[in-house]
Scaffold this motif. Structure first.
Motif, PDB file in Angstrom:
ATOM      1  N   LEU A  88       2.206  13.926  -2.539  1.00  0.00           N
ATOM      2  CA  LEU A  88       2.581  13.811  -1.129  1.00  0.00           C
ATOM      3  C   LEU A  88       2.883  15.175  -0.520  1.00  0.00           C
ATOM      4  CD1 LEU A  88       4.717  10.556  -1.274  1.00  0.00           C
ATOM      5  CD2 LEU A  88       2.634  10.897   0.073  1.00  0.00           C
ATOM      6  N   GLU A  89       3.517  16.054  -1.306  1.00  0.00           N
ATOM      7  CA  GLU A  89       3.771  17.413  -0.789  1.00  0.00           C
ATOM      8  C   GLU A  89       2.457  18.159  -0.591  1.00  0.00           C
ATOM      9  OE1 GLU A  89       8.260  18.565  -2.288  1.00  0.00           O
ATOM     10  OE2 GLU A  89       6.558  19.093  -3.575  1.00  0.00           O
ATOM     11  N   GLU A  90       1.512  17.939  -1.506  1.00  0.00           N
ATOM     12  CA  GLU A  90       0.197  18.567  -1.363  1.00  0.00           C
ATOM     13  C   GLU A  90      -0.498  18.071  -0.088  1.00  0.00           C
ATOM     14  OE1 GLU A  90      -4.142  18.377  -3.625  1.00  0.00           O
ATOM     15  OE2 GLU A  90      -2.301  18.031  -4.780  1.00  0.00           O
ATOM     16  N   ASP A  91      -0.306  16.791   0.244  1.00  0.00           N
ATOM     17  CA  ASP A  91      -0.926  16.201   1.438  1.00  0.00           C
ATOM     18  C   ASP A  91      -0.051  16.338   2.678  1.00  0.00           C
ATOM     19  OD1 ASP A  91      -3.067  15.414  -0.113  1.00  0.00           O
ATOM     20  OD2 ASP A  91      -2.260  13.397  -0.496  1.00  0.00           O
ATOM     21  N   GLU A  92       1.049  17.101   2.560  1.00  0.00           N
ATOM     22  CA  GLU A  92       1.986  17.336   3.663  1.00  0.00           C
ATOM     23  C   GLU A  92       2.547  16.013   4.226  1.00  0.00           C
ATOM     24  OE1 GLU A  92      -0.301  19.749   6.367  1.00  0.00           O
ATOM     25  OE2 GLU A  92       0.331  21.596   5.362  1.00  0.00           O
ATOM     26  N   TRP A  93       2.765  15.063   3.286  1.00  0.00           N
ATOM     27  CA  TRP A  93       3.374  13.764   3.598  1.00  0.00           C
ATOM     28  C   TRP A  93       2.517  12.928   4.547  1.00  0.00           C
ATOM     29  CZ3 TRP A  93       7.264  12.110   0.596  1.00  0.00           C
ATOM     30  CH2 TRP A  93       7.932  13.085  -0.153  1.00  0.00           C
ATOM     31  N   PHE A 142       0.838  -1.205   0.000  1.00  0.00           N
ATOM     32  CA  PHE A 142       0.000   0.000   0.000  1.00  0.00           C
ATOM     33  C   PHE A 142       0.874   1.256   0.000  1.00  0.00           C
ATOM     34  CE2 PHE A 142      -1.983   3.334   2.601  1.00  0.00           C
ATOM     35  CZ  PHE A 142      -3.139   3.579   1.883  1.00  0.00           C
ATOM     36  N   ILE A 143       1.885   1.281   0.849  1.00  0.00           N
ATOM     37  CA  ILE A 143       2.795   2.427   0.892  1.00  0.00           C
ATOM     38  C   ILE A 143       3.545   2.546  -0.429  1.00  0.00           C
ATOM     39  CG2 ILE A 143       4.869   3.382   2.001  1.00  0.00           C
ATOM     40  CD1 ILE A 143       2.360   3.703   3.673  1.00  0.00           C
ATOM     41  N   GLY A 144       3.891   1.400  -1.013  1.00  0.00           N
ATOM     42  CA  GLY A 144       4.586   1.415  -2.299  1.00  0.00           C
ATOM     43  C   GLY A 144       3.786   2.086  -3.388  1.00  0.00           C
ATOM     44  N   GLU A 145       2.464   1.961  -3.325  1.00  0.00           N
ATOM     45  CA  GLU A 145       1.607   2.644  -4.306  1.00  0.00           C
ATOM     46  C   GLU A 145       1.677   4.159  -4.143  1.00  0.00           C
ATOM     47  OE1 GLU A 145      -2.232   1.079  -3.635  1.00  0.00           O
ATOM     48  OE2 GLU A 145      -1.795  -0.915  -4.431  1.00  0.00           O
ATOM     49  N   LYS A 146       1.965   4.625  -2.945  1.00  0.00           N
ATOM     50  CA  LYS A 146       2.020   6.073  -2.686  1.00  0.00           C
ATOM     51  C   LYS A 146       3.372   6.687  -3.048  1.00  0.00           C
ATOM     52  CE  LYS A 146      -2.071   5.721  -0.819  1.00  0.00           C
ATOM     53  NZ  LYS A 146      -3.276   6.252  -1.517  1.00  0.00           N
ATOM     54  N   VAL A 147       4.450   5.917  -2.816  1.00  0.00           N
ATOM     55  CA  VAL A 147       5.783   6.499  -3.004  1.00  0.00           C
ATOM     56  C   VAL A 147       6.498   5.941  -4.233  1.00  0.00           C
ATOM     57  CG1 VAL A 147       6.021   6.876  -0.530  1.00  0.00           C
ATOM     58  CG2 VAL A 147       6.960   4.786  -1.534  1.00  0.00           C
ATOM     59  N   GLY A 148       6.010   4.815  -4.763  1.00  0.00           N
ATOM     60  CA  GLY A 148       6.630   4.202  -5.934  1.00  0.00           C
ATOM     61  C   GLY A 148       7.465   2.984  -5.559  1.00  0.00           C
ATOM     62  N   PRO A 149       7.431   1.939  -6.390  1.00  0.00           N
ATOM     63  CA  PRO A 149       8.156   0.703  -6.083  1.00  0.00           C
ATOM     64  C   PRO A 149       9.665   0.884  -5.999  1.00  0.00           C
ATOM     65  CG  PRO A 149       7.254   0.644  -8.316  1.00  0.00           C
ATOM     66  CD  PRO A 149       6.656   1.829  -7.634  1.00  0.00           C
ATOM     67  N   SER A 150      10.222   1.782  -6.808  1.00  0.00           N
ATOM     68  CA  SER A 150      11.679   1.989  -6.764  1.00  0.00           C
ATOM     69  C   SER A 150      12.104   2.596  -5.429  1.00  0.00           C
ATOM     70  CB  SER A 150      12.126   2.884  -7.923  1.00  0.00           C
ATOM     71  OG  SER A 150      11.516   4.168  -7.821  1.00  0.00           O
ATOM     72  N   VAL A 151      11.254   3.446  -4.870  1.00  0.00           N
ATOM     73  CA  VAL A 151      11.558   4.051  -3.565  1.00  0.00           C
ATOM     74  C   VAL A 151      11.514   2.973  -2.485  1.00  0.00           C
ATOM     75  CG1 VAL A 151      10.810   5.726  -1.833  1.00  0.00           C
ATOM     76  CG2 VAL A 151      10.698   6.300  -4.273  1.00  0.00           C
ATOM     77  N   MET A 152      10.532   2.090  -2.555  1.00  0.00           N
ATOM     78  CA  MET A 152      10.440   1.011  -1.577  1.00  0.00           C
ATOM     79  C   MET A 152      11.673   0.107  -1.656  1.00  0.00           C
ATOM     80  SD  MET A 152       7.750   1.606   0.128  1.00  0.00           S
ATOM     81  CE  MET A 152       7.556   0.083   1.057  1.00  0.00           C
ATOM     82  N   LYS A 177      11.612  11.207   1.848  1.00  0.00           N
ATOM     83  CA  LYS A 177      11.476  12.471   1.117  1.00  0.00           C
ATOM     84  C   LYS A 177      12.635  12.710   0.155  1.00  0.00           C
ATOM     85  CE  LYS A 177       9.891  15.933   3.614  1.00  0.00           C
ATOM     86  NZ  LYS A 177       9.751  16.909   4.737  1.00  0.00           N
ATOM     87  N   GLN A 178      13.750  12.003   0.396  1.00  0.00           N
ATOM     88  CA  GLN A 178      14.911  12.179  -0.483  1.00  0.00           C
ATOM     89  C   GLN A 178      14.729  11.498  -1.839  1.00  0.00           C
ATOM     90  OE1 GLN A 178      18.642  11.060   1.334  1.00  0.00           O
ATOM     91  NE2 GLN A 178      17.986  11.706   3.369  1.00  0.00           N
ATOM     92  N   TYR A 179      13.769  10.576  -1.929  1.00  0.00           N
ATOM     93  CA  TYR A 179      13.740   9.697  -3.092  1.00  0.00           C
ATOM     94  C   TYR A 179      12.477   9.806  -3.945  1.00  0.00           C
ATOM     95  CZ  TYR A 179      17.537   7.585  -0.430  1.00  0.00           C
ATOM     96  OH  TYR A 179      18.695   7.376   0.276  1.00  0.00           O
ATOM     97  N   VAL A 180      11.364  10.279  -3.387  1.00  0.00           N
ATOM     98  CA  VAL A 180      10.114  10.348  -4.160  1.00  0.00           C
ATOM     99  C   VAL A 180      10.231  11.442  -5.225  1.00  0.00           C
ATOM    100  CG1 VAL A 180       7.613  10.617  -4.044  1.00  0.00           C
ATOM    101  CG2 VAL A 180       8.835   9.560  -2.139  1.00  0.00           C
ATOM    102  N   THR A 181       9.751  11.146  -6.425  1.00  0.00           N
ATOM    103  CA  THR A 181       9.846  12.109  -7.535  1.00  0.00           C
ATOM    104  C   THR A 181       8.528  12.157  -8.292  1.00  0.00           C
ATOM    105  OG1 THR A 181      10.671  10.396  -9.031  1.00  0.00           O
ATOM    106  CG2 THR A 181      12.324  11.677  -7.836  1.00  0.00           C
ATOM    107  N   GLY A 182       8.458  13.084  -9.234  1.00  0.00           N
ATOM    108  CA  GLY A 182       7.353  13.166 -10.178  1.00  0.00           C
ATOM    109  C   GLY A 182       6.013  13.461  -9.538  1.00  0.00           C
TER     110      GLY A 182
END
Length: 549
Positions: free
Chosen positions: A319-324, A250-260, A308-313
């Motif tokens: 996530l920034e809009e939702d204040e993480w 579930f978290i991977g869907e929010k931040v991206g699989p590469s970040v996980m 926060k160092q790795y999420v992009t696009g």
């Protein structure tokens, strides 16, 4: 004098996939004490089955809870170019029969046998409890294993216990095994009395819901507070950690699989801190009732700031809009549980179909504390089983039951065999035998069944054959032992058949030539196969059974 007469202390070890614990008792004053003191933890009945090694994976730096999760420190953490070494966990799963690609990856240079040995050696605070005890001579260790563990898996554990210096010899009888649901059944015998079900002939089902596995067995209460096993032990990989994996997906869907992937490899402490926060504040509280649930806001900046160092696009923008803040809604959490619970319900259904009338069902193990799991099981089976209950401190049920078994090993009268066992023989080939199987010496290799799958056998029941020498001056004999998932088999190369070990016997008195015989027997009612042999005078002769590893 029997080795049992030397025992002064009994220790039970519940070596689990995610959590482990031990209990102990002095035989003279058999008070059961469950250990509750661990590194950086007091009052917990178990600690995490986790190891933190040095960078070369040779020496253990931390074990248990402090090796797993680290609370993030802002502005003091490592940068993305300075990864934190990843702890080693879930290594017990390498003993299971699951596909290799489903087993957790281990660091290069570390195998699961070393990890298991190192963890058991780390737990060796056991030794400090009795300074006047010759530990390896006067202590009996009961080690619990999942119901589906093979003979080979138990042999590996025996090696690890020996290498951890908890027993003096690899074949020591001062190490005994009990299945996890069997140990839980011993513990639950007391609960039967509370529910007025302690009647000889009562059948009850134990569902042991652990972190990695769920194990089941149907037991029958016999006279003199002994237990018989009514069905083949079953189990599956559907424990509590699979809910955690659903959360990470579930978290991977929010931040991206590469970040996980980066978090898994380089910032595992923060990743696990996030998982532990989910467990404490969501997983353990989830009841499955919508009215009980309040949407949980997980602050990634607090539980895993390095992300926060790795999420992009677009994911970064959202996530920034939702204040993480990531919302875990009722349906989100339910989806994490449901695939796991569905597998557990199927395992229970299969046991009920095999076991006949069941008077009670007991849920034990750490995952059994889940209110949602309890709810689903009661909804599904309460019409068939009137009494479905969770005994007090279900996480400790196994280790306490194993200790009770060690104090009185007569509690277990019988076990049901999960496989058919036999040996390979080479009788003379005869008309009607497959011609392609005829050997150059005029014989044919066949499977000789000793005992069938599904048979209930007493723990001391023997199965064997009478042997004669093949040549006059023969002084030893070697027999290959096989196991198969089939009830019937003719040859040792059939599907489902596997060589599990080799039995070596001394054939004494060669001067008697062919006028000799030896009766060899194997016992299968114990948790390990053991070999015995007697010559024609009834005297014991050397019998050694070595398992294939």
């Amino acid at each position: 004098m029997s080795w049992k007469n030397d025992i002064r202390v009994v220790i039970s070890i519940d070596f689990g996939t995610t959590y482990s614990g031990f209990a102990y008792s002095n035989k003279i004053n058999p008070e059961i004490i469950t250990n509750d003191t661990w590194p950086e933890q007091i009052g917990q009945l178990k600690t995490n089955t986790v190891l933190q090694y040095d960078k070369n994976f040779k020496n253990v730096e931390e074990w248990g809870y402090p090796a797993l999760a680290k609370k993030p420190r802002r502005n003091k953490g490592k940068s993305k170019n300075q990864p934190v070494p990843k702890p080693v966990e879930h290594f017990k799963l390498h003993l299971g029969s699951m596909p290799d690609n489903d087993k957790p990856l281990l660091p290069k240079g570390l195998n699961h046998k070393k990890a298991i040995t190192d963890y058991l050696k780390s737990m060796d605070t056991i030794n400090t409890r009795w300074p006047n005890i010759k530990f390896m001579d006067q202590a009996l260790i009961i080690l619990t294993v999942p119901a589906e563990f093979t003979d080979q898996a138990k042999a590996i554990l025996r090696d690890c216990i020996y290498n951890a210096e908890l027993i003096k010899t690899k074949t020591s009888e001062k190490l005994q095994f009990s299945t996890e649901p069997e140990a839980a059944a011993v513990h639950c015998m007391k609960v039967l009395k509370e529910h007025l079900l302690d009647i000889v002939g009562t059948n009850f089902l134990i569902v042991d819901c652990g972190g990695g596995t769920v194990d089941l067995t149907t037991r029958q209460l016999l006279s003199n507070e002994r237990l018989g096993e009514k069905t083949i032990r079953t189990g599956g990989f559907c424990g509590g950690i699979y809910v955690d994996r659903g959360f990470l997906a579930f978290i991977g869907e929010k931040v991206g699989p590469s970040v996980m992937q980066i978090l898994q490899e380089s910032h595992y402490g923060q990743l696990q801190y996030m998982v532990q926060e989910f467990c404490k504040k969501v997983k353990l509280l989830f009841t499955g009732y919508r009215e009980d649930y309040k949407t949980f806001d997980m602050d990634l900046d607090e539980v895993c700031p390095v992300v926060k160092q790795y999420v992009t696009g677009s994911k970064l923008d959202k996530l920034e809009e939702d204040e993480w803040i990531v919302e875990l809604k009722f349906e989100d959490v339910k989806k994490m549980f449901d695939p796991v619970i569905k597998k557990i319900l199927k395992l229970i259904r299969d046991q009920l179909n095999r076991g006949g009338s069941i008077s009670a069902m007991f849920l034990v193990g750490g995952f059994s504390e889940s209110k949602y799991l309890q709810k689903r099981i009661r909804e599904e089976f309460s019409d068939e089983v009137r009494n479905i209950s969770v005994p007090p401190q279900p996480m400790a049920a196994i280790v306490r039951g194993a200790l009770e078994y060690g104090l009185n090993m007569q509690k277990i009268k019988s076990r049901t065999l999960p496989l058919t066992y036999g040996i390979e023989l080479a009788p003379l080939w005869k008309e009607g035998d497959p011609p392609e199987r005829k050997q150059t010496h005029g014989r044919i290799f066949v499977f000789r069944r000793l005992v069938s799958k599904g048979i209930e056998v007493d723990v001391d029941q023997e199965f064997g054959l009478e042997l004669h020498p093949s040549f006059q001056n023969q002084i030893e004999i070697s027999i290959e032992v096989y196991a198969t998932t089939a009830i019937e088999a003719k040859f040792c190369d059939e599907p489902g058949m596997k060589k599990i070990g080799e039995l070596r016997l001394d054939f004494p008195d060669p001067h008697l030539g062919f006028h000799r015989k030896i009766t060899f027997t194997l016992t299968f009612g114990q948790m390990e196969i053991r070999a015995y042999a007697r010559n024609q005078l009834g005297q014991s002769t050397n019998a050694n059974f070595e398992l294939e590893l």
